[in-house]
Design a protein around this motif. Structure first.
Motif, PDB file in Angstrom:
ATOM      1  N   LEU A 274       0.818  -1.204   0.000  1.00  0.00           N
ATOM      2  CA  LEU A 274       0.000   0.000   0.000  1.00  0.00           C
ATOM      3  C   LEU A 274       0.857   1.260   0.000  1.00  0.00           C
ATOM      4  O   LEU A 274       1.939   1.292   0.594  1.00  0.00           O
ATOM      5  N   PRO A 275       0.373   2.332  -0.646  1.00  0.00           N
ATOM      6  CA  PRO A 275       1.079   3.620  -0.540  1.00  0.00           C
ATOM      7  C   PRO A 275       0.868   4.199   0.853  1.00  0.00           C
ATOM      8  O   PRO A 275      -0.008   3.734   1.594  1.00  0.00           O
ATOM      9  N   PRO A 276       1.645   5.216   1.231  1.00  0.00           N
ATOM     10  CA  PRO A 276       1.452   5.836   2.550  1.00  0.00           C
ATOM     11  C   PRO A 276       0.036   6.396   2.690  1.00  0.00           C
ATOM     12  O   PRO A 276      -0.470   7.056   1.775  1.00  0.00           O
ATOM     13  N   LEU A 277      -0.594   6.138   3.817  1.00  0.00           N
ATOM     14  CA  LEU A 277      -1.938   6.641   4.075  1.00  0.00           C
ATOM     15  C   LEU A 277      -1.879   7.818   5.035  1.00  0.00           C
ATOM     16  O   LEU A 277      -0.968   7.926   5.854  1.00  0.00           O
ATOM     17  N   VAL A 278      -2.862   8.711   4.921  1.00  0.00           N
ATOM     18  CA  VAL A 278      -2.935   9.871   5.815  1.00  0.00           C
ATOM     19  C   VAL A 278      -4.368  10.029   6.305  1.00  0.00           C
ATOM     20  O   VAL A 278      -5.304   9.415   5.776  1.00  0.00           O
ATOM     21  N   THR A 279      -4.524  10.858   7.307  1.00  0.00           N
ATOM     22  CA  THR A 279      -5.850  11.136   7.835  1.00  0.00           C
ATOM     23  C   THR A 279      -6.733  11.722   6.734  1.00  0.00           C
ATOM     24  O   THR A 279      -6.316  12.619   6.004  1.00  0.00           O
ATOM     25  N   GLY A 280      -7.955  11.201   6.646  1.00  0.00           N
ATOM     26  CA  GLY A 280      -8.877  11.633   5.599  1.00  0.00           C
ATOM     27  C   GLY A 280      -8.965  10.668   4.435  1.00  0.00           C
ATOM     28  O   GLY A 280      -9.881  10.779   3.610  1.00  0.00           O
ATOM     29  N   ASP A 281      -8.036   9.713   4.355  1.00  0.00           N
ATOM     30  CA  ASP A 281      -8.083   8.710   3.287  1.00  0.00           C
ATOM     31  C   ASP A 281      -9.299   7.806   3.464  1.00  0.00           C
ATOM     32  O   ASP A 281      -9.654   7.433   4.588  1.00  0.00           O
ATOM     33  N   ARG A 282      -9.902   7.426   2.365  1.00  0.00           N
ATOM     34  CA  ARG A 282     -10.937   6.384   2.367  1.00  0.00           C
ATOM     35  C   ARG A 282     -10.280   5.098   1.878  1.00  0.00           C
ATOM     36  O   ARG A 282      -9.520   5.118   0.909  1.00  0.00           O
ATOM     37  N   VAL A 283     -10.585   4.017   2.554  1.00  0.00           N
ATOM     38  CA  VAL A 283      -9.886   2.754   2.304  1.00  0.00           C
ATOM     39  C   VAL A 283     -10.874   1.594   2.272  1.00  0.00           C
ATOM     40  O   VAL A 283     -12.028   1.708   2.692  1.00  0.00           O
ATOM     41  N   VAL A 284     -10.379   0.476   1.752  1.00  0.00           N
ATOM     42  CA  VAL A 284     -11.074  -0.802   1.878  1.00  0.00           C
ATOM     43  C   VAL A 284     -10.331  -1.585   2.952  1.00  0.00           C
ATOM     44  O   VAL A 284      -9.107  -1.698   2.909  1.00  0.00           O
TER      45      VAL A 284
ATOM     46  N   GLY B 277      13.259  17.663   3.177  1.00  0.00           N
ATOM     47  CA  GLY B 277      12.829  18.275   1.939  1.00  0.00           C
ATOM     48  C   GLY B 277      11.977  17.378   1.060  1.00  0.00           C
ATOM     49  O   GLY B 277      11.618  17.771  -0.049  1.00  0.00           O
ATOM     50  N   LEU B 278      11.653  16.185   1.547  1.00  0.00           N
ATOM     51  CA  LEU B 278      10.831  15.258   0.770  1.00  0.00           C
ATOM     52  C   LEU B 278       9.354  15.568   1.002  1.00  0.00           C
ATOM     53  O   LEU B 278       8.932  15.818   2.125  1.00  0.00           O
ATOM     54  N   LEU B 279       8.577  15.548  -0.072  1.00  0.00           N
ATOM     55  CA  LEU B 279       7.172  15.899   0.012  1.00  0.00           C
ATOM     56  C   LEU B 279       6.389  14.827   0.754  1.00  0.00           C
ATOM     57  O   LEU B 279       6.523  13.636   0.469  1.00  0.00           O
ATOM     58  N   LYS B 280       5.569  15.250   1.693  1.00  0.00           N
ATOM     59  CA  LYS B 280       4.835  14.317   2.545  1.00  0.00           C
ATOM     60  C   LYS B 280       3.375  14.755   2.665  1.00  0.00           C
ATOM     61  O   LYS B 280       3.080  15.852   3.153  1.00  0.00           O
ATOM     62  N   PRO B 281       2.420  13.914   2.216  1.00  0.00           N
ATOM     63  CA  PRO B 281       1.001  14.250   2.408  1.00  0.00           C
ATOM     64  C   PRO B 281       0.671  14.270   3.894  1.00  0.00           C
ATOM     65  O   PRO B 281       1.176  13.460   4.666  1.00  0.00           O
ATOM     66  N   VAL B 282      -0.187  15.200   4.308  1.00  0.00           N
ATOM     67  CA  VAL B 282      -0.587  15.278   5.711  1.00  0.00           C
ATOM     68  C   VAL B 282      -2.093  15.134   5.894  1.00  0.00           C
ATOM     69  O   VAL B 282      -2.558  14.868   7.001  1.00  0.00           O
ATOM     70  N   ALA B 283      -2.862  15.302   4.829  1.00  0.00           N
ATOM     71  CA  ALA B 283      -4.313  15.138   4.908  1.00  0.00           C
ATOM     72  C   ALA B 283      -4.859  14.893   3.515  1.00  0.00           C
ATOM     73  O   ALA B 283      -4.312  15.392   2.527  1.00  0.00           O
TER      74      ALA B 283
END
Length: 343
Positions: A79-89, A117-123
């Motif tokens: 799985l790719p990295p998950l963040v708060t707000g993701d909808r999942v199965v 400096g690496l881009l990181k999703p937060v929501a």
């Protein structure tokens, strides 16, 4: 006292220790996942990630008998990295733990660079970004403009929110009023509230209902106090301003999603003093300054840098008062902070 600089060898050792700890955690997680996969798991169902804790997430069931219940879930390795707000199965398991099977597509994501400096999703799946500032700590237009550029780049509607309006006085009201006037003239939606006094909170609640919102802003502007006022009983920790720096102290340590009684969600994200934009280009920054839009492409020279070039449409607009000096200074400051493009 100046902060001690680490040597290259010390930095390498720290990074190596962190990698070893991460590897051990991943090994433990893999063993637990194997145990869950080998047991009895429930049917696949959709869920909502409401918090993230390292290699595990908390998922709220959106359907079936478990609707509304929350389980701590493990993530499959592919799985790719998950963040708060993701909808999942996901599939529920015994002892209150489940397994994430798949990530559903995101319609938006809010990202920021990490310390390397690496881009990181937060929501994820946010449709309203609430940019919170206050009379204290002293609000900086450049920081607000960075959030606005990030919101435009992410395609998320911004709402400017002045909190702690009760702290306005003769010393700071002039600066704050100038900020508010600038953004109102640009057409940005703006609200003034006081989480402690209660002023404007009902209007804010009505604006947030029906949306997935995220609060951003430098530490100390009262984001956690706003959450406590909007959602009594949540009781997020509130930090005072540092007596040494005058800046806020960090209280929120992980992004968490809360439900409003009237519908809609709020994602409370960790406070950050600066919002890096290393992931955006010069064109993205220009697009983030909405007063530039009708002027871009109309300069005399195609490769105009909007600095000293003759026939520059932006400089002419600045001279005519159609662009505020503070906004142009902010634009140049942001451009100067971007990394050099790689060719």
């Amino acid at each position: 006292m100046a902060k001690r600089q680490l040597t290259r060898r010390q930095s390498w050792r720290i990074e190596k220790v962190q990698e070893e700890r991460a590897a051990r955690a991943a090994k433990r997680e893999s063993r637990l996942l194997d145990e869950l996969e080998g047991g009895d798991l429930g049917a696949e169902q959709t869920g909502l990630v409401i918090a993230h804790f390292g290699v595990q997430v908390e998922v709220e069931a959106l359907e079936g008998e478990l609707t509304g219940q929350v389980q701590r879930c493990h993530l499959r390795a592919n799985l790719p990295p998950l963040v708060t707000g993701d909808r999942v199965v996901w599939r529920s398991g015994n002892q209150g733990h489940g397994v994430i099977v798949a990530q559903l597509p995101r319609h938006s994501e809010l990202c920021r660079p990490d310390m390397r400096g690496l881009l990181k999703p937060v929501a994820a799946n946010v449709d309203l970004i609430v940019i919170v500032f206050a009379p204290l700590p002293h609000p900086h237009a450049n920081l607000i403009d960075r959030y606005l550029v990030a919101a435009e780049h992410a395609g998320i509607r911004p709402l400017l929110l002045l909190n702690k309006a009760d702290l306005l006085d003769e010393e700071n009201s002039g600066h704050v009023d100038n900020l508010l006037t600038t953004y109102r003239q640009l057409g940005y939606e703006l609200l003034e509230v006081s989480a402690h006094g209660g002023g404007g909170m009902e209007q804010l609640q009505q604006r947030l209902d029906g949306h997935v919102s995220v609060f951003v802003g430098q530490s100390g502007v009262g984001k956690s106090s706003l959450v406590n006022s909007l959602l009594p009983g949540v009781d997020t920790r509130v930090g005072d301003l540092s007596e040494v720096t005058g800046k806020g102290t960090h209280t929120t340590t992980t992004a968490r999603l809360f439900h409003f009684p009237g519908g809609g969600e709020l994602i409370d994200s960790p406070g950050i003093r600066e919002f890096g934009l290393v992931h955006v280009s010069r064109d993205d920054v220009e697009a983030g300054f909405i007063e530039f839009r009708d002027l871009l492409g109309t300069c005399r020279f195609r490769d105009c840098k909007h600095d000293r070039e003759p026939g520059c449409a932006l400089l002419k607009a600045l001279e005519d008062g159609r662009i505020q000096p503070q906004r142009m200074a902010s634009y140049r400051h942001i451009l100067a902070s971007l990394p050099e493009p790689e060719y």
